[in-house]
Design an enzyme around this catalytic site. Structure first.
Site, PDB file in Angstrom:
ATOM      1  CD  GLU B  48      -0.243 -72.375  24.981  1.00 32.40           C
ATOM      2  OE1 GLU B  48      -1.094 -71.682  25.586  1.00 32.40           O
ATOM      3  OE2 GLU B  48       0.897 -71.983  24.760  1.00 32.40           O
ATOM      4  CG  ASP B  59      -5.782 -66.297  31.447  1.00 29.85           C
ATOM      5  OD1 ASP B  59      -4.997 -66.175  30.487  1.00 29.85           O
ATOM      6  OD2 ASP B  59      -5.967 -67.354  32.052  1.00 29.85           O
ATOM      7  CE1 TYR B 173       3.251 -67.163  26.531  1.00 31.70           C
ATOM      8  CE2 TYR B 173       2.146 -69.288  26.455  1.00 31.70           C
ATOM      9  CZ  TYR B 173       2.104 -67.914  26.355  1.00 31.70           C
ATOM     10  OH  TYR B 173       0.917 -67.287  26.097  1.00 31.70           O
TER      11      TYR B 173
END
Lengths: 396, 266
Positions: B48, B59, B173
């Protein structure tokens, strides 16, 4: 008439939900709770009751006779959101969302703030309704708005200093969203403007439309017809959206005023619509300030409440469809307007509101005596004293 | 029954996947190549490659710091994609997934973006702020170009899990817990139950990310899922070598990094 937002939370090309998957559940939950609440007469009755008994609504509509005489031209009226409890329009929305949070069983609220007015409004409703409150604020804004930081703490809120980026509203908003992602199960995120993912822009607009609804009623009482032009300042755009929304189908010309900072020909401004381009910020598609690689750039304005690189998606739509005219006013012009209002009418406005005043003062002298102007005075200037002293001390 | 992910035939297995995340340009494009090669040597199955962004909503602080370092090194979405052929020249063979926020994509424009992905041989795409409802156009374009559009599910996705899983490509994911990226001390029992639930609906391998930071986590996730995604922990390992890198002690830095990765995923 097409109704905005549509079912996907879009205002034409703008709006939507551009958020991490973790927030899709909480947004869905919020949307359902909001729809039920807004359809529940008991909820609306309580909201209006608190606005009347606690916030001090309706706020006045003041005719600025000396100012009108001074400028010549159109008659100038001020919608006095500065007279709201805590000193700005922000409380209308904070009350609405706090009541919704309680209805949803959430006892902790998160807020972000730039100038501190939304932080103070959030801390105030948290105290009033017995909620815990965390306010995220950029470290630069903490420095600029020391008094409001103290007010928030005095009200029992926790103020979290955000040091990323320029340490202003953009960074505080990022941090608040990130905190919400981790704590969405028991926290209600109380957004302060008509920004963010759907349904926030609609919710904040609907809690702020009280400004326009009241103005319309009050203006018709006094003048028997609607104002020719209505001015409001625009950072994220909540006071403007609240003022404009009830007038969108009417004949009044609507003017949103952005912060041109040191000039829109310099890099130091926050004129999102005048100089920005479409993109995604804080969960919605709108206009924003960015570089050629799509990195969001840091805005600048003397007013901590206006230096935000994005704008509410409904404003982006109204800009694109030309239903609202958007202008930009520099720091210097805003300060001049602030001084003029203060010394002719005895009202010290917030620097944010002074941007709307400055544009109106430019246009009023060119208008006829039988025409009318309504300016939304979104907040009072007490919080800005340190900034004003820094810039105006030698002139007064 | 899992279908073998296409990834243009480059992914040879559907279980026990190791999917590392690094930020392109952190701390420099040259070192991104070196770190990627070391990760491949230690068994990475997919890389990734993160595109640094000024306002990364999904994040935590570690990846934010990496993004800031990479932006300082002049990295952009275009340059990150153009780094892929350079990775290949140096011997990277595993599929590469470009991980970017949506705004940089919008500024390049969908058409140009897909041209770049195709031209530079990118196999996959992940956009964390483009949920299912907003991603139809990008998903269709990805399908047309044979690029895997990676979908995410979160512990609170509830009724959405089935819909998202049905459209998943490449791998699914699975966000292990609520919150932004970053290391966490423990994997909860609820997380494992959630992973099992996701697997029931998924036709592609289920890889778990967010908070995987110890060898124990890796082993636990491998018992319950098809793959493990590790981001912040790897970035911390890179951060730990910044001083050596600055001093020009490259061999030492890469050796430490390799040893740590080995201990983490063995």
């Amino acid at each position: 008439m097409q109704v905005f937002p549509d079912l996907k939370g879009r205002y034409g090309d703008f709006g939507g939900k551009y958020v991490p998957e973790t927030l899709m559940g909480p947004l869905q939950e919020l949307e359902e709770a909001l729809d039920q609440a807004m359809a529940d007469p008991a909820f609306l009755e309580e909201y209006h009751h608190v606005l009347k008994e606690y916030a001090g609504r309706p706020t006045s509509l003041s005719y600025a006779d000396k100012l009108t005489g001074h400028l010549g031209g159109a008659k100038i009226y001020l919608k006095r959101e500065d007279l709201n409890h805590t000193g700005a329009h922000k409380l209308n929305n904070a009350i609405g969302q706090a009541l919704l949070a309680k209805r949803m069983g959430k006892e902790k609220i998160i807020a972000e703030t730039g100038a501190g007015q939304h932080g103070v409004a959030s801390a105030t409703v948290a105290a009033k309704f017995g909620l815990q409150c965390i306010v995220f604020m950029g470290e630069e804004d903490i420095r600029r708005q020391e008094l409001n930081v103290f007010r928030m703490k005095l009200l029992g809120a926790e103020v979290v200093s955000v040091s990323s980026g320029n340490g202003t509203l953009k960074d505080a908003t990022n941090e608040a969203i990130r905190y919400w992602v981790a704590n969405c199960e028991d926290h209600f995120y109380l957004i302060g403007s008509v920004v963010g993912p759907h349904p926030y822009p609609r919710m904040v607009r609907d809690f702020q439309r009280i400004i326009g609804d009241e103005s319309k009623r009050q203006f018709l009482e006094v003048e028997k017809e609607l104002p020719d032009r209505i001015f409001a300042c625009v950072g994220g755009g909540s006071n403007a959206m609240g003022m404009f929304y009830p007038f969108l189908e009417d004949t009044s010309e609507l003017i949103g005023v952005e912060a041109a900072g040191k000039g829109t020909d310099t890099p130091e401004h926050a004129a999102t619509l005048s100089k920005g381009t479409p993109g995604v910020i804080h969960g919605s598609m709108t206009y924003l300030m960015q570089d050629e690689n799509g990195q969001i750039t840091e805005p600048y304005s003397i007013s901590a409440g206006l230096d935000y690189p994005g704008i509410g998606p409904e404003h982006a739509h109204l800009f694109q469809t030309k239903q609202v005219r958007y202008e930009a006013i520099t720091d210097k012009e805003a300060l001049e307007a602030l001084k003029l209002l203060t010394q002719t009418e005895g009202i010290i406005p917030a620097i944010e509101s002074a941007h709307a005043l400055a544009q109106a003062f430019k246009e009023a002298p060119q208008m006829n005596h039988n025409e009318t102007i309504l300016i939304n005075l979104s907040g009072r200037g007490d919080k800005d004293m340190a900034t004003l002293m820094e810039h105006l001390q030698e002139e007064v | 029954m899992l279908t073998k992910t296409s990834f243009q035939g480059k992914l040879t297995k559907t279980e026990n996947l190791f999917i590392p995340f690094i930020v392109a340009g952190d701390p420099s494009p040259e070192l991104t190549i070196q770190f990627a090669l070391r990760l491949q040597e230690e068994g990475a199955d997919v890389l990734e490659l993160g595109v640094p962004y000024s306002d990364p909503l999904a994040d935590g602080p570690t990846i934010q710091r990496a993004a800031q370092r990479a932006l300082k090194s002049g990295m952009s979405l275009r340059k990150a994609i153009e780094l892929v052929p350079k990775l290949r020249e140096h011997g990277l063979e595993i599929p590469v997934v470009i991980f970017t926020y949506y705004n940089p994509v919008l500024q390049i424009g969908h058409e140009e973006f897909f041209k770049l992905l195709e031209h530079n041989g990118v196999e996959g795409l992940l956009i964390p702020d483009l949920p299912f409802e907003e991603s139809e156009e990008i998903r269709n374009q990805s399908e047309e170009k044979g690029i895997e559009f990676i979908s995410l599910v979160a512990p609170n996705s509830d009724q959405r899990i089935k819909q998202i899983a049905e459209h998943a490509k490449g791998f699914l994911y699975c966000v292990s817990s609520l919150g932004v990226t970053g290391e966490r001390k423990e994997m909860s029992a609820e997380a494992l139950t959630f992973i099992e639930k996701v697997r029931q609906h998924s036709q592609v391998p289920v890889a778990v990310g967010f908070g995987i930071s110890t060898n124990d986590h890796v082993r636990l996730v491998r018992d319950h899922a098809d793959g493990v995604i590790i981001g912040s922990k790897i970035i911390r390992l890179i951060e730990a070598e910044l001083e050596n890198i600055e001093k020009g002690k490259m061999d030492e830095a890469l050796k430490h990094f390799t040893n740590e990765i080995r201990a983490l995923v063995q």
